[in-house]
Enzyme design. Sequence first.
Site, PDB file in Angstrom:
ATOM      1  N   GLU A 135     -12.302   3.051   6.840  1.00 21.28           N
ATOM      2  CA  GLU A 135     -11.956   2.677   8.380  1.00 21.28           C
ATOM      3  C   GLU A 135     -11.617   3.809   9.033  1.00 21.28           C
ATOM      4  O   GLU A 135     -12.083   4.020  10.218  1.00 21.28           O
ATOM      5  CB  GLU A 135     -10.633   1.898   8.044  1.00 21.28           C
ATOM      6  CG  GLU A 135      -9.912   1.750   9.324  1.00 21.28           C
ATOM      7  CD  GLU A 135      -9.754   0.368   9.981  1.00 21.28           C
ATOM      8  OE1 GLU A 135      -9.669  -0.603   9.310  1.00 21.28           O
ATOM      9  OE2 GLU A 135      -9.881   0.180  11.191  1.00 21.28           O
ATOM     10  N   ASP A 136     -10.958   4.828   8.501  1.00 23.35           N
ATOM     11  CA  ASP A 136     -10.326   6.001   9.132  1.00 23.35           C
ATOM     12  C   ASP A 136     -11.255   7.092   9.326  1.00 23.35           C
ATOM     13  O   ASP A 136     -11.501   8.095  10.134  1.00 23.35           O
ATOM     14  CB  ASP A 136      -8.924   6.411   8.812  1.00 23.35           C
ATOM     15  CG  ASP A 136      -8.071   5.294   8.931  1.00 23.35           C
ATOM     16  OD1 ASP A 136      -8.262   4.337   9.927  1.00 23.35           O
ATOM     17  OD2 ASP A 136      -6.815   5.219   8.271  1.00 23.35           O
ATOM     18  N   ASP A 173      -0.912  -3.299   0.925  1.00 24.45           N
ATOM     19  CA  ASP A 173      -0.941  -2.678   2.165  1.00 24.45           C
ATOM     20  C   ASP A 173       0.131  -3.071   3.034  1.00 24.45           C
ATOM     21  O   ASP A 173       0.813  -2.639   3.704  1.00 24.45           O
ATOM     22  CB  ASP A 173      -2.432  -2.856   2.637  1.00 24.45           C
ATOM     23  CG  ASP A 173      -2.655  -2.052   4.085  1.00 24.45           C
ATOM     24  OD1 ASP A 173      -2.103  -1.076   4.144  1.00 24.45           O
ATOM     25  OD2 ASP A 173      -3.176  -2.592   4.837  1.00 24.45           O
ATOM     26  N   HIS A 216      -8.238   2.691   0.086  1.00 21.81           N
ATOM     27  CA  HIS A 216      -8.465   1.844   1.111  1.00 21.81           C
ATOM     28  C   HIS A 216      -8.651   1.821   2.408  1.00 21.81           C
ATOM     29  O   HIS A 216      -9.103   1.003   3.164  1.00 21.81           O
ATOM     30  CB  HIS A 216      -7.575   0.418   0.895  1.00 21.81           C
ATOM     31  CG  HIS A 216      -6.258   0.715   1.457  1.00 21.81           C
ATOM     32  ND1 HIS A 216      -5.073   1.354   1.117  1.00 21.81           N
ATOM     33  CD2 HIS A 216      -5.617   0.341   2.883  1.00 21.81           C
ATOM     34  CE1 HIS A 216      -4.008   1.611   2.100  1.00 21.81           C
ATOM     35  NE2 HIS A 216      -4.491   0.802   3.192  1.00 21.81           N
ATOM     36  N   ASP A 230      23.120 -21.995  -5.098  1.00 20.59           N
ATOM     37  CA  ASP A 230      22.329 -20.976  -5.788  1.00 20.59           C
ATOM     38  C   ASP A 230      22.209 -19.301  -5.071  1.00 20.59           C
ATOM     39  O   ASP A 230      21.378 -18.872  -5.117  1.00 20.59           O
ATOM     40  CB  ASP A 230      20.698 -21.328  -6.077  1.00 20.59           C
ATOM     41  CG  ASP A 230      20.146 -21.897  -4.766  1.00 20.59           C
ATOM     42  OD1 ASP A 230      21.049 -21.978  -3.678  1.00 20.59           O
ATOM     43  OD2 ASP A 230      19.242 -22.335  -4.640  1.00 20.59           O
ATOM     44  N   HIS A 263       0.589   6.780   2.935  1.00 16.73           N
ATOM     45  CA  HIS A 263       0.381   5.450   2.742  1.00 16.73           C
ATOM     46  C   HIS A 263      -0.252   5.059   1.677  1.00 16.73           C
ATOM     47  O   HIS A 263      -0.033   4.147   1.002  1.00 16.73           O
ATOM     48  CB  HIS A 263      -0.076   5.078   4.193  1.00 16.73           C
ATOM     49  CG  HIS A 263      -0.426   3.645   4.159  1.00 16.73           C
ATOM     50  ND1 HIS A 263       0.319   2.409   4.169  1.00 16.73           N
ATOM     51  CD2 HIS A 263      -1.863   3.109   4.428  1.00 16.73           C
ATOM     52  CE1 HIS A 263      -0.676   1.362   4.118  1.00 16.73           C
ATOM     53  NE2 HIS A 263      -1.627   1.552   4.555  1.00 16.73           N
TER      54      HIS A 263
END
Length: 729
Positions: A80-81, A147, A76, A267, A52
């Site tokens: 957090e993890d 993300d 990123h 269009d 990811h």
Amino acid sequence: MEELGEMKELLLTEFRKKFGIEQGEKLREAIAFAERVHCNQRRDAGDPFVTHPLTVASYLLKMGMDAPTIIAGVLHDTVEDGDNITTQDLEQRFGKEVSRLVDGVTKLTKSGNQTYITKKQEQTENLRKLFLSMAEDVRVVIIKLADRLHNMRTLAYCTPEKQARKAKETLEVYAPLADRFGMGIIRSELEDLSFRYLMPEAYEKLRAEVGEQQQERMDALKSAMELMKKLLSEAHIAGEVSGRPKHLYSTYRKMQRNNYKLNELYDLIAIRIIVETVNDCYAALGVVHATWKPLPGRFKDYIAMPKPNMYRSLHTTVMNENGIPFEIQIRTREMHETAEYGIAAHWMYKDDKKVMTELDKKTSLIKQIIETEETSEDSREFVENVLKDFLGEYIFVLTPRGEIIDLPVGSTPLDFAYRIHTNVGHHCQGARVNGNMVRLDYKLKTNDVVEILTSNAQIGPSRDWLSIVKTQSAKNKIRQWFKRENRDENIARGREMLEEAAKRHGQNLATLLKPEYYNTVMQRMTINTLDDLYATIGFGGISAGQVLHKLLDLHRKEQRLEEINRQLEEAGKEPAKPTRRTSTNGIFVHGDPGMAIFFANCCNPLPGDAIIGYITRGRGVSIHRADCKNAISLLKEPDRIIEVEWAAEEKSSFSATIRLRVVDKAGTLMEVSKVLMSLNVNMTSLQSRSTDEGDAIMDMTFTVTGSEQLKIILNNLRKLPEVIDAFRV
Ligand code: MN
């Protein structure tokens, strides 16, 4: 793991090509770090989690972002993890810039205390954080968009509830955000993915229909595209010609909004011509119009007048030999990148002044919004404002001088007028759109040229304008005008009431309205000007009778003193002087030695206030403000009333309570706090509530050195546009 290995190699190779070997090593380290942190995690699809952040980083690379952003993309989710991974760790390993970006993304992702807040509040809070970090560093939001894009692409593996929730949030927040940043390609994909999960049936139906028609159109346009290529090369214009299918969600929206059938849309396919220079754009347009007949009213020059989200291109719609209309977009490579990646493209073309100005404008808008909202207690209003004014749908209209003004869809000439200037709004008498007079409730359309007719005979807005204008800012300006207007009415009414009160007492107001009288009265009430005094009477803040009695009192005292002095003079003696006796608490008590002195709680007198003393039964002398309700009832016991006055040296601090009537909007408290802060005032309590009239009442208590300081505070607060009224209670 084969795939993962390939993925890493590809990212590294591409990255090195662009940023060199040295930066490449940093990326390699970041990848290794992320792999270690995420080693036990898997995605919903079953892939190792680290795929990811790697994918997110590859999107960022493709968008043309700078090296720190891409490295932050890899990292990123690590804070957090990862257990025990802190921003400080990242800073040590990868430097301040990268760690700050990761920190920004982490703050966005982390939801607050979930036990306390509802899902809705949580979303709101997340959104607020999103905008705050955007003002800090817009790259944080670009990482977040990358993300979100990957999460949306892999949404199929989530539960239906999560799919619906994420899709809705994406459609409401992230897609419009991408659009405002001009990141067209990301916006389109986010919208189509959301569409697919939110309305699966409508999505599938339209996809099938459009698929068929698009193929037909594409075939029909093939010869046109071939011809175009040939003509361009004959004209010595280097360019690429391609067919571009319109994305599904915007087709869906267009059909919904205008009740179009699919085959009525011109269009579904556009031909896109990408050339080298701006001159080539216009040259190519010449070739196009010389070959096919342009449809009137369909030519748009977004090069001369870029959209506020920086989009530039020439658009025209022409008819082919079989009478089929089709759209052609002509732009340079650089314009193309900007159209696809918006502000992200800014990192590719850093020297592009136009892009920079737009970017600055945008971030300053965000900063403004955030600064005014910083102290709002819940973020609901903040988010609503931002959504409405920043992410909502926009039209672009022009001033007669060709400046572009963006306004929310549904805006009227009045919104336009108030956007130009408050006074243009107030004095607006009529409007011309594209040279024709229109009603003030006319709904403006993109590309309208709007001219506002003003007149000084137009004294101000009319009440029904409130239901005409669309923008919040125009509404506020109109409301404020009426507040001020009421003030004039209040002044007039207050003066009348005071005159009547004087008449009832057989007095002529003119003899009582001496500056030395009313200044004393106003000082006691911390009122600034005579108009303020009238206005306060007018709206019922104080009764006319009360004011009259004070004026009368002063008048009689003066007369009495004059009388005494005349008698003394006649007797050949010195004029009277008050006798003084020092006492505690900065109070002189006339005539009575050594009694305890305390300040009454009911009115908290301040040095400078007119005061009286009351000899309590056994507790000493209580000091009241002369205008205190309790003191007035105490006057019934004249024997216990004792004359007191302030000593020269003042007690260092006193508690004072004031009441503000303010415009009920977020940001008001912030403005008030700023004033208090600038005056070095410490607030000790604050209560605020909304009224039925759309105002808010704030009661605040703070410590001051005396009534002089309080007066200064009140004067400064009254200067705020947000403050309708400020007085002591
Ligand atoms: Mn992520």
